[in-house]
Motif scaffolding. Structure first.
Motif, PDB file in Angstrom:
ATOM      1  N   MET A 145       5.681  -3.409 -10.520  1.00 54.73           N
ATOM      2  CA  MET A 145       5.168  -4.314  -9.496  1.00 54.73           C
ATOM      3  C   MET A 145       4.280  -3.568  -8.496  1.00 54.73           C
ATOM      4  O   MET A 145       3.245  -4.083  -8.067  1.00 54.73           O
ATOM      5  CB  MET A 145       6.326  -4.987  -8.768  1.00 54.73           C
ATOM      6  N   ALA A 146       4.672  -2.347  -8.128  1.00 54.56           N
ATOM      7  CA  ALA A 146       3.875  -1.566  -7.180  1.00 54.56           C
ATOM      8  C   ALA A 146       2.476  -1.315  -7.727  1.00 54.56           C
ATOM      9  O   ALA A 146       1.471  -1.473  -7.019  1.00 54.56           O
ATOM     10  CB  ALA A 146       4.576  -0.246  -6.874  1.00 54.56           C
ATOM     11  N   LYS A 147       2.386  -0.936  -8.985  1.00 56.37           N
ATOM     12  CA  LYS A 147       1.079  -0.630  -9.578  1.00 56.37           C
ATOM     13  C   LYS A 147       0.260  -1.896  -9.810  1.00 56.37           C
ATOM     14  O   LYS A 147      -0.968  -1.862  -9.782  1.00 56.37           O
ATOM     15  CB  LYS A 147       1.273   0.132 -10.887  1.00 56.37           C
ATOM     16  N   ARG A 148       0.949  -3.017 -10.023  1.00 59.14           N
ATOM     17  CA  ARG A 148       0.233  -4.273 -10.217  1.00 59.14           C
ATOM     18  C   ARG A 148      -0.340  -4.779  -8.893  1.00 59.14           C
ATOM     19  O   ARG A 148      -1.467  -5.267  -8.825  1.00 59.14           O
ATOM     20  CB  ARG A 148       1.172  -5.322 -10.815  1.00 59.14           C
ATOM     21  N   GLU A 163      -0.923   5.647  -7.538  1.00 64.47           N
ATOM     22  CA  GLU A 163      -1.112   6.607  -8.613  1.00 64.47           C
ATOM     23  C   GLU A 163       0.245   7.024  -9.169  1.00 64.47           C
ATOM     24  O   GLU A 163       1.275   6.854  -8.532  1.00 64.47           O
ATOM     25  CB  GLU A 163      -1.875   7.827  -8.102  1.00 64.47           C
ATOM     26  N   GLY A 164       0.225   7.613 -10.337  1.00 63.87           N
ATOM     27  CA  GLY A 164       1.462   8.063 -10.956  1.00 63.87           C
ATOM     28  C   GLY A 164       1.481   7.689 -12.415  1.00 63.87           C
ATOM     29  O   GLY A 164       1.792   6.556 -12.780  1.00 63.87           O
ATOM     30  N   ARG A 165       1.109   8.634 -13.248  1.00 67.11           N
ATOM     31  CA  ARG A 165       1.081   8.361 -14.679  1.00 67.11           C
ATOM     32  C   ARG A 165       2.499   8.352 -15.235  1.00 67.11           C
ATOM     33  O   ARG A 165       3.355   9.113 -14.827  1.00 67.11           O
ATOM     34  CB  ARG A 165       0.241   9.412 -15.391  1.00 67.11           C
ATOM     35  N   ALA A 202       5.386   5.896  -8.666  1.00 70.84           N
ATOM     36  CA  ALA A 202       4.169   5.339  -8.064  1.00 70.84           C
ATOM     37  C   ALA A 202       3.936   6.066  -6.749  1.00 70.84           C
ATOM     38  O   ALA A 202       4.838   6.159  -5.913  1.00 70.84           O
ATOM     39  CB  ALA A 202       4.308   3.841  -7.836  1.00 70.84           C
ATOM     40  N   ARG A 203       2.733   6.597  -6.570  1.00 68.87           N
ATOM     41  CA  ARG A 203       2.409   7.410  -5.387  1.00 68.87           C
ATOM     42  C   ARG A 203       1.379   6.682  -4.529  1.00 68.87           C
ATOM     43  O   ARG A 203       0.349   6.236  -5.017  1.00 68.87           O
ATOM     44  CB  ARG A 203       1.885   8.773  -5.822  1.00 68.87           C
ATOM     45  N   PHE A 204       1.655   6.587  -3.217  1.00 69.87           N
ATOM     46  CA  PHE A 204       0.774   5.903  -2.270  1.00 69.87           C
ATOM     47  C   PHE A 204       0.293   6.896  -1.213  1.00 69.87           C
ATOM     48  O   PHE A 204       1.113   7.526  -0.543  1.00 69.87           O
ATOM     49  CB  PHE A 204       1.515   4.767  -1.556  1.00 69.87           C
ATOM     50  N   LYS A 205      -1.016   7.022  -1.051  1.00 73.39           N
ATOM     51  CA  LYS A 205      -1.558   7.839   0.030  1.00 73.39           C
ATOM     52  C   LYS A 205      -1.128   7.246   1.365  1.00 73.39           C
ATOM     53  O   LYS A 205      -1.310   6.058   1.630  1.00 73.39           O
ATOM     54  CB  LYS A 205      -3.087   7.874  -0.057  1.00 73.39           C
ATOM     55  N   SER A 206      -0.537   8.065   2.218  1.00 71.84           N
ATOM     56  CA  SER A 206       0.015   7.551   3.473  1.00 71.84           C
ATOM     57  C   SER A 206      -1.085   7.240   4.474  1.00 71.84           C
ATOM     58  O   SER A 206      -1.890   8.100   4.816  1.00 71.84           O
ATOM     59  CB  SER A 206       0.977   8.584   4.075  1.00 71.84           C
ATOM     60  N   ASN A 207      -1.142   5.998   4.931  1.00 73.39           N
ATOM     61  CA  ASN A 207      -1.970   5.622   6.073  1.00 73.39           C
ATOM     62  C   ASN A 207      -1.412   4.337   6.666  1.00 73.39           C
ATOM     63  O   ASN A 207      -0.508   3.715   6.097  1.00 73.39           O
ATOM     64  CB  ASN A 207      -3.452   5.486   5.696  1.00 73.39           C
ATOM     65  N   LYS A 208      -1.945   3.926   7.789  1.00 69.53           N
ATOM     66  CA  LYS A 208      -1.336   2.812   8.521  1.00 69.53           C
ATOM     67  C   LYS A 208      -1.459   1.483   7.791  1.00 69.53           C
ATOM     68  O   LYS A 208      -0.668   0.571   8.041  1.00 69.53           O
ATOM     69  CB  LYS A 208      -1.941   2.717   9.920  1.00 69.53           C
ATOM     70  N   ARG A 209      -2.420   1.342   6.880  1.00 68.89           N
ATOM     71  CA  ARG A 209      -2.507   0.107   6.099  1.00 68.89           C
ATOM     72  C   ARG A 209      -1.544   0.160   4.908  1.00 68.89           C
ATOM     73  O   ARG A 209      -0.789  -0.781   4.664  1.00 68.89           O
ATOM     74  CB  ARG A 209      -3.939  -0.116   5.621  1.00 68.89           C
ATOM     75  N   THR A 210      -1.583   1.247   4.165  1.00 62.71           N
ATOM     76  CA  THR A 210      -0.722   1.381   2.990  1.00 62.71           C
ATOM     77  C   THR A 210       0.752   1.329   3.367  1.00 62.71           C
ATOM     78  O   THR A 210       1.566   0.714   2.668  1.00 62.71           O
ATOM     79  CB  THR A 210      -1.027   2.710   2.271  1.00 62.71           C
ATOM     80  N   ASN A 211       1.107   1.957   4.478  1.00 64.62           N
ATOM     81  CA  ASN A 211       2.516   1.992   4.865  1.00 64.62           C
ATOM     82  C   ASN A 211       3.036   0.601   5.222  1.00 64.62           C
ATOM     83  O   ASN A 211       4.205   0.283   4.985  1.00 64.62           O
ATOM     84  CB  ASN A 211       2.713   2.960   6.029  1.00 64.62           C
ATOM     85  N   GLY A 212       2.165  -0.238   5.774  1.00 66.07           N
ATOM     86  CA  GLY A 212       2.565  -1.621   6.010  1.00 66.07           C
ATOM     87  C   GLY A 212       2.813  -2.360   4.708  1.00 66.07           C
ATOM     88  O   GLY A 212       3.762  -3.151   4.588  1.00 66.07           O
ATOM     89  N   ASP A 213       1.962  -2.097   3.704  1.00 62.73           N
ATOM     90  CA  ASP A 213       2.158  -2.726   2.397  1.00 62.73           C
ATOM     91  C   ASP A 213       3.450  -2.249   1.737  1.00 62.73           C
ATOM     92  O   ASP A 213       4.150  -3.022   1.070  1.00 62.73           O
ATOM     93  CB  ASP A 213       0.965  -2.410   1.488  1.00 62.73           C
TER      94      ASP A 213
END
Length: 590
Positions: A49-52, A58-60, A65-76
């Motif tokens: 679900m995260a990748k969809r 990212e994360g093969r 699943a890897r998320f670059k940390s920033n104020k928008r991504t962290n809210g998601d």
């Protein structure tokens, strides 16, 4: 689920409400310091679900699943955990990032409803911003990474510098087109106060030579100490292994439409830079939101995958093609999410001065200048050996004319490049020059824009045909002689941008040229560019008129040239020519 409150003033959006404790966790959420990312490890359901939902994840392979940390991504991520609870392994770090995301969204919504203003500290910023520019600084300060897409002439550069002064962390990188490297350096030195000496240093005032370094060449070298580094887009590919890990506190992409096409080494290098710090902004007076793949590429540099991957963007926004089906909806989305701020001249015209002059430093061709100066050196030799007073006066005037012509020809290709940038941005331009061989360079390099010319050699009928073609929109470029502007009316209904590709001795002449556009009927702020280069007559002409580059803006008056003006200018011309002749006299005997 209803919203919750942060204090009494503002409601937290539902997706930022803290997830409630759960009797089952789908996996873990752990901070990865070396990549500044949050990593989900868990059941296939949550990773799938995260990748969809988040194409930037990212994360093969399965289970990560890897998320670059920033104020928008962290809210998601918080939103994801409301549906798929995760056990947070770095609670203190997550709490800080969560609070940052909440603060960003609340402030973003407040600014959208009622723009706030932010004036940079005078300890760091040496200038005064207008009200709408203060709003721009506040917007950038809260929403970076973001795009500032104000109309041309509204001061995107000074707003960016105001933002940099506000965050007050160095060093930083400015990525620019080739034609504005020198201009950025001069603007930095004008508006940013150099930091005071550190403890143990004795020099004062601070060493301004450490303020700016312009990166040169494709081959990386050890960069000297500086607060600002400037690089042009075509060099990025050579530095892509070096710059992203340098530790820049901010990155500014000026004229970011340069990156509207992906798939190049330049784009790949810019993408790495954009992900190297959260303090990233793009500047462009020509936001592209009709051609989907271009605006998506631009925004992808600023905030990676903020508009999804290329395939999903084309499918959902462009109906599978390249044209955005609902451009107004995309614009509103970017604005609402704090991804883009755009103000037009009409939006803020009531705050703008009626006329604005900008001195723009540009390059020149040294070899062309040197070749043309051979004639000058011969004339200086003739002047020095002549016993006839009148002949010496004639030769002196001819020397001045030849130096001025050599300067104009040497910088003509770079003037053309600057004008191209304006034309590509959709501006109609009035370009002023003086020498016919300069016009020929412009005619050749700008021929695809079908320019028209009023140079003093045309008949009255030809002059009218050229003027009408420009006013009626058949061309976006008219080239006019500095001494042939008198009596040309109607240009103000077509254009608001003046470019002085060559200079005249008299400020009255320039004032008259400016007023071809700055007159009754003009509905926009008139922007006047003075393009000057460091070699040749430009700087010396300005100095001879008491108009050094640092003082040029605001000094020239609006009155027509008087007889007294002409007499005084001739005196200053004589002084200037004495300086030029002394400078080159030694070359005659060499």
């Amino acid at each position: 689920m209803g919203g919750a409150s942060l204090g009494a003033a503002e409601q937290i959006p539902d997706y930022l409400i803290r997830p409630t404790p759960s009797d089952y966790y789908y996996g873990t959420l752990e901070y990865e310091e070396e990549t500044d990312s949050w990593v989900v490890r868990g059941d296939p359901a949550v990773c799938q679900m995260a990748k969809r939902l988040f194409p930037g994840a990212e994360g093969r392979g399965a289970g990560i699943a890897r998320f670059k940390s920033n104020k928008r991504t962290n809210g998601d991520l918080n939103w994801l955990m409301m549906r798929y609870p995760l056990e947070v392994m770095n609670a203190d770090k997550w709490e800080a990032d969560y609070q940052s995301a909440v603060k960003h969204v609340i402030k973003r919504n407040q600014i959208r409803r009622a723009p706030s203003k932010l004036e940079p500290s005078s300890l760091v910023f040496n200038g005064r911003l207008s009200g709408f520019q203060q709003e721009g600084v506040a917007y950038l300060n809260n929403n970076a990474p973001t795009l500032l897409a104000d109309d041309m002439g509204l001061g995107k550069t000074v707003q960016a510098l105001g933002w940099i002064a506000t965050i007050n962390r160095f060093p930083g990188l400015i990525v620019v087109p080739t034609s504005v490297r020198v201009q950025w350096a001069s603007q930095i030195r004008k508006f940013i106060v150099p930091p005071p000496p550190t403890e143990g240093q004795i020099e004062y005032p601070p060493d301004t030579s450490k303020m700016v370094h312009i990166i040169k060449g494709l081959k990386p070298y050890e960069l000297p100490e500086a607060s600002f580094y400037i690089i042009h887009y075509s060099l990025l590919r050579g530095w892509k292994q070096y710059l992203p890990s340098f530790g820049f506190e901010f990155v500014v992409f000026d004229e970011i439409q340069e990156l509207r096409h992906d798939g190049t080494d330049k784009y790949a290098a810019a993408s790495q830079l954009g992900q190297s710090t959260e303090n990233v902004i793009g500047l462009s007076g020509t936001p592209i939101y009709n051609y989907g793949d271009e605006i998506r590429n631009v925004m992808n540099i600023i905030d990676y995958q903020c508009l999804g991957d290329k395939e999903s963007f084309a499918r959902e926004w462009c109906g599978g093609g390249k044209i955005v089906q609902k451009p107004a909806l995309l614009y509103e989305y970017l604005k609402r999410e704090g991804l883009m701020l755009r103000r037009t001249k009409d939006d803020v015209l009531h705050e703008l001065p009626a006329k604005r002059r900008i001195v723009q430093d540009i390059d020149s061709d040294h070899s062309v200048f040197s070749e043309n100066m051979k004639t000058v050196l011969k004339l200086i030799g003739q002047h020095d050996t002549s016993a006839d007073h009148f002949e010496r006066g004639r030769l002196k005037r001819e020397i001045g004319q030849e130096v001025r012509r050599a300067t104009g020809v040497a910088k003509a290709p770079y003037v053309a490049e600057f004008v191209k940038m304006l034309l590509e941005a959709g501006e109609a331009v009035v370009l002023y020059g003086y020498h016919h061989d300069v016009y020929e360079v412009w005619r050749e390099q700008l021929k695809k824009y079908d320019p028209v010319f009023v140079t003093g050699q045309e008949s009255s009928a030809q002059k009218e045909v050229a003027k009408d073609a420009f006013i009626k929109g058949k061309t976006k470029l008219i080239v006019i002689s500095l001494r042939a502007a008198a009596g040309i009316d109607g240009l103000q209904h077509r254009a608001s941008v003046v470019v002085n590709g060559e200079l005249d001795w008299s400020p009255g002449v320039h004032s008259q040229c400016e007023d071809r556009l700055h007159r009754i009927g003009q509905k926009a702020q008139v922007i006047i560019y003075y393009l000057v280069c460091s070699q040749g007559s430009d700087e010396q002409m300005m100095e001879a008129l008491g108009l050094k580059t640092s003082q040029f803006v605001g000094i020239m008056g609006g009155a027509e040239e008087t007889e007294e003006d002409r007499e005084l200018s001739q005196i200053e011309v004589g002084k200037h020519l004495d300086k030029i002749m002394e400078q080159y006299r030694s070359r005659v005997s060499a």
